[in-house]
Structures are given as structure tokens and as C-alpha cells.
Scaffold this motif. Structure first.
Motif, mmCIF file in Angstrom:
data_model
loop_
_atom_site.group_PDB
_atom_site.id
_atom_site.type_symbol
_atom_site.label_atom_id
_atom_site.label_comp_id
_atom_site.label_asym_id
_atom_site.label_seq_id
_atom_site.Cartn_x
_atom_site.Cartn_y
_atom_site.Cartn_z
ATOM 1 N N ARG A 85 0.849 -1.197 0.000
ATOM 2 C CA ARG A 85 0.000 0.000 0.000
ATOM 3 C C ARG A 85 0.886 1.248 0.000
ATOM 4 N N VAL A 86 0.637 2.126 -0.967
ATOM 5 C CA VAL A 86 1.469 3.320 -1.130
ATOM 6 C C VAL A 86 0.576 4.552 -1.267
ATOM 7 N N PRO A 87 1.115 5.737 -0.958
ATOM 8 C CA PRO A 87 0.354 6.972 -1.189
ATOM 9 C C PRO A 87 0.284 7.282 -2.675
ATOM 10 N N LEU A 88 -0.772 7.952 -3.090
ATOM 11 C CA LEU A 88 -0.896 8.405 -4.478
ATOM 12 C C LEU A 88 -1.752 9.669 -4.490
ATOM 13 N N ILE A 89 -1.155 10.759 -4.950
ATOM 14 C CA ILE A 89 -1.827 12.064 -5.000
ATOM 15 C C ILE A 89 -1.652 12.635 -6.405
ATOM 16 N N ILE A 90 -2.734 13.123 -6.992
ATOM 17 C CA ILE A 90 -2.683 13.725 -8.325
ATOM 18 C C ILE A 90 -3.338 15.099 -8.260
ATOM 19 N N VAL A 91 -2.577 16.115 -8.610
ATOM 20 C CA VAL A 91 -3.029 17.505 -8.547
ATOM 21 C C VAL A 91 -2.790 18.150 -9.906
ATOM 22 N N GLY A 92 -3.741 18.955 -10.352
ATOM 23 C CA GLY A 92 -3.535 19.644 -11.620
ATOM 24 C C GLY A 92 -4.798 20.236 -12.188
ATOM 25 N N PRO A 93 -4.723 20.765 -13.398
ATOM 26 C CA PRO A 93 -5.875 21.414 -14.028
ATOM 27 C C PRO A 93 -7.091 20.489 -14.089
ATOM 28 N N ASP A 94 -8.227 21.012 -13.728
ATOM 29 C CA ASP A 94 -9.508 20.291 -13.826
ATOM 30 C C ASP A 94 -9.628 19.105 -12.882
#
Length: 466
Positions: A306-315
Motif C-alpha cells: 500500500r502506497v500513497p498516491l496524490i494527483i493535482v492539476g488542471p480540472d
């Protein structure tokens, strides 16, 4: 007016397990910057790696193929295509910065990068000779800790730290042309755990002497490779090691915060997607072992997967995604974000519809894999609802385990003898997967493991792998 292509910044943190991240429920302030950043986009709370250590995990992350396909993961086979190769062909400036020998040119990870900087710790002949001598001086007992600590201080950690990685990354930004793909990999949460006292103090831990740090790091490294239960650490020793690990995580979080601040002055965040994740976790005795590599058993438990996953960006709206996701699907998702077609070599599928809520996306089961030099392979099948089946096998023996993750999230009770019907069902799925692996392995084109590369071997020894 022609719309410019979006940029991608991929930040990976070696050996960061999900349950030691604040925004994923950890009760310590290990990741204050990451926690704030996670609120700006999609926080994936149930992301699963396809391998339990760097070589097996990154091969899936970069090529969207399973680790044991095409002869295994010791080298990126020519039958695989990397996301960096695809983006370079699409006109992206591709840049990679890291300090992990397993991700170096020797294993094919430079493929597709316009700029590829592997910042290795130089190992001179004196250090090499000293380390080889010390490896035979076990009769010195406790005195050996002093010598090993001396080596770590005098010759530094076996990797370039996050602060130095940042300096190198930022030195290239003035000449950066868009669109770009920037990959930055930090090693600070990887053992040995020798954090700066600043971060121990910030987390409010008891002071740990340099001697104690050295002794505990040596002990947990030795125990991670031993079958002898007498090598187990005490609860107090394990807790101190965890404290040191958490302090190292805090130092990486600080480095990420500084990197993001500098990037904000250099690039447009409105035109850039940011992804933060990890390749695998660490074990601290949960299943009788330590760290994340073993000479005698492949482990596929959640403290490693189990790992962290973050996605940030337009829309991308601020949201928490609880659906089970796989790192196998990350490269397809990145290409989907950039409106680039997926290559036929990719096995994974994009989970962008789930992030942007274009449509309902069904969850996927996740398969993880591993192999050790003795010839044992292991596969885990994690269903979307509650089950994990682990199949380990070599030429002689086969072992199967079943865990009810809903009622036994720490995977302490193997119920394979009770839930025989479920075992049969999931084993059938794993055997079908193994047939796929064996079919691709008919075309093995990977070179021998680290062919004549003594320098890489020496660096891996310094990290405790060889």
C-alpha cells in the motif's frame, strides 16, 4: 490559438508506506506539506504497488506491465516501452533525477530521457577496501558498530539526500522548455535511517545517539536477511527504528515543500500535473521480518504494497478516492491526462474517468509479484471487496494463503483451510495470470543481472542489497 500541452511532475519517494502519511490517517505529523498538497487534488487512499521492492515496483510504474513478464525485472526488456520513451516521441523534454542504483542506466531506466541524472555516492578504493575488511570482522562484536558508523559519517549515506537532489533539479529549470516530463525520486525514507536531529526534534521523539542509530540500523539490516528468529528486534528497538523512519519521512516532506515552492516561481501550475507516490513500503516486524528485501522469501503484505498516491492539476477537483487502484495503471492515466493514445504494450488502464468523474469506473483487482534468487516466485491477488490470496511456489513446493482484509486488515490470520472455495476461485485467477507471464517469457531479451558492472554492485552493497 493552439493549446499548449500540459507538463507532468512525477515525485516518487522510495520505501514510503501509506499508513505513515498524515493525510492517509497516520497520527504523527510526518507529512504536513504533502497533507496540504493532497487537498488540492485527488488523494487515492487505496493505491497498491505491483511489487514489494524497487525493481519489481518501478517496472510496472514506468512500463505498465507486470514485473515478471519478459524474463523478469532485473532490466527493462526491449519488449517493454517506458512512459519516458512515449513522451519524448510526443515532443516532451523528459528529465529524470534520482540516486537509486536499481533505477540507473545499468538497468535501462535512462531510456527515453533527454536528461537523466543518476546521482551516485562515489565509492573510492579506500572505502571499498575498508568495507570489505569490515565485512569479515564479525568477531569484533559491538566495536564493529563504531566502525560502520564511522563509514556512514565519513563517507556519508549510501545515497544522495533530497536537499542535494533538489539543487540538481533546480539547476536545470532555467533551461527548461515546455512541454516537459520531470521525474524526481527521493531515497531518504529508505534505510539506513539516520535522520538529522532537527526532524527528530520536530516530531517530539526522544533523542537517539549516533551510536544507537548505527547499532539499530545494523541490527535491523542483519535481521532482514536472517531466517533465525533470535535476530528479532525487541519492541523498544522496533519503535525507535520507526521513530527514525518517521523523521526521515519528515525530511523528505520538507524537501518536497521546498521543491514545489521553487517550481512555482519557474513554471505555470495551471499547465502542470503533479503526482506524488511511492514504489513500496517497509516492514517493521508485522510478519516476522524487516525492511523490504529478503534473500529467502518474497513478501506481499500490505505494509509493503500500500502506497500513497496524490494527483493535482488542471480540472482535478479536491476529493478522496477510496477505490482500489494499481500503480500498473498510473502510466496509462498520465498519458490519458495528456490526451496521448496508450501504446499496445501497456496492460494497465487509465483511471482518469474516476478522478475527473467523466463516468463511473469499475474498480479493478490488483496483482502483485516478486522473485528471489533461490527460484521462488510469489503472486498476490487482491480483490476489490475483501480478499487477498498469496501464492508462493518454487520447483518443488507450493504454498497458498488467504486473508480477509475486511475483518483482518493486518493480514494476521491465514484462513485458506477454512475458505477453500474462495481459495480455489482466486488460485484459478492467479494460474491464468501465470500463464500470461510464461507466454511473454518465451521472448526473453533482458541481459544478465548487472553484467560486469562492479560499480553498481558496490553501490547496492552499500545500500544493503548485496
Amino acid at each position: 490559438m493552439l493549446k499548449l500541452k500540459k507538463n507532468v511532475v512525477l515525485i516518487t519517494i522510495d520505501a514510503l508506506r501509506a499508513d505513515h502519511v498524515g493525510c492517509l490517517g497516520y497520527n504523527r505529523q510526518t507529512t504536513p506539506a504533502i497533507d496540504v498538497f493532497s487537498k488540492m487534488g485527488a488523494l487515492c487512499s487505496n493505491a497498491i504497488s505491483n511489487g514489494s521492492w524497487t525493481p519489481s515496483s518501478f517496472i510496472s510504474l514506468f512500463t505498465s506491465t507486470y514485473p515478471l513478464m519478459y524474463g523478469g525485472y532485473n532490466h527493462i526488456s526491449e519488449s517493454r516501452v517506458t512512459i519516458s520513451e512515449i513522451l519524448k516521441k510526443e515532443g516532451y523534454v523528459t528529465m529524470g533525477f534520482h540516486s537509486n542504483p536499481y533505477l540507473s542506466k545499468s538497468f535501462g531506466y535512462d531510456r527515453g530521457f533527454s536528461i537523466f541524472e543518476y546521482f551516485s555516492i562515489s565509492i573510492n578504493n579506500l572505502e571499498s577496501r575498508i568495507r570489505k575488511i569490515f565485512s569479515h570482522l564479525t568477531f569484533l562484536g559491538p566495536l564493529l558498530y563504531f566502525f560502520k558508523y564511522f563509514l556512514n559519517i565519513y563517507f556519508s549515506k549510501p545515497y544522495t539526500n533530497a536537499v542535494q537532489i533538489n539543487k540538481q533539479v533546480l539547476s536545470y529549470l532555467d533551461q527548461l522548455h515546455e512541454p516537459f516530463f520531470l521525474w524526481v525520486h527521493y531515497m531518504d525514507a529508505h534505510d539506513p535511517f539516520i535522520p538529522a536531529k532537527k526532524y527528530i526534534n520536530e516530531l517530539g521523539f526522544n533523542s537517539v545517539s549516533s551510536w544507537e542509530m548505527c547499532k539499530l540500523n545494523d541490527k535491523i539490516n542483519t535481521a532482514s536477511k536472517s531466517k533465525n528468529k533470535s535476530q528479532l528486534l525487541s519492541k523498544k528497538e522496533v519503535q525507535t527504528i520507526i521513530d527514525l523512519y518517521d523523521a526521515e519521512i519528515r525530511s523528505v516532506d520538507d524537501a518536497i515543500n521546498l521543491l514545489l515552492k521553487e517550481l512555482k516561481n519557474k513554471i505555470s501550475f495551471d499547465d502542470t500535473y503533479f503526482i506524488i507516490t511511492s514504489d513500496h513500503g517497509q516492514e517493521f516486524g508485522e510478519h516476522g521480518g524487516y525492511l523490504h528485501s529478503s534473500d529467502h522469501k518474497v513478501k506481499l503484505f500490505d505494509e509493503l504494497l500500500r502506497v500513497p498516491l496524490i494527483i493535482v492539476g488542471p480540472d482535478i477537483k479536491s476529493k478522496i478516492i477510496e477505490n482500489q487502484l494499481s500503480l500498473l495503471d498510473l502510466a496509462p492515466t498520465i498519458l490519458d491526462l495528456l490526451n496521448i493514445p496508450l501504446p499496445k504494450e501497456f496492460i494497465g488502464k487509465s483511471f482518469l474517468p474516476l478522478i475527473k468523474e467523466f463516468e463511473h469506473t469499475s474498480e479493478m483487482d490488483v496483482i502483485s509479484e516478486g522473485r528471489i534468487l533461490s527460484g521462488e516466485d510469489a503472486y498476490s491477488y487482491r480483490t476489490i471487496d475483501q480478499w487477498k490470496c498469496i501464492l508462493s511456489r518454487n520447483k518443488v513446493l507450493e504454498n497458498i494463503e488467504l486473508y480477509d482484509l475486511k475483518n483482518d486488515p493486518k493480514e494476521l490470520h491465514n484462513i485458506s483451510s477454512i475458505e477453500e472455495k474462495k481459495v480455489t476461485e482466486l488460485k484459478r485467477k492467479l494460474m491464468n495470470h501465470i500463464l500470461l507471464i510464461e507466454k511473454t517469457s518465451e521472448n526473453i531479451d533482458a541481459p544478465p543481472f548487472m553484467e560486469d558492472d562492479e560499480l553498481i554492485k558496490e553501490r547496492l552493497r552499500k545500500l544493503g542489497y548485496l
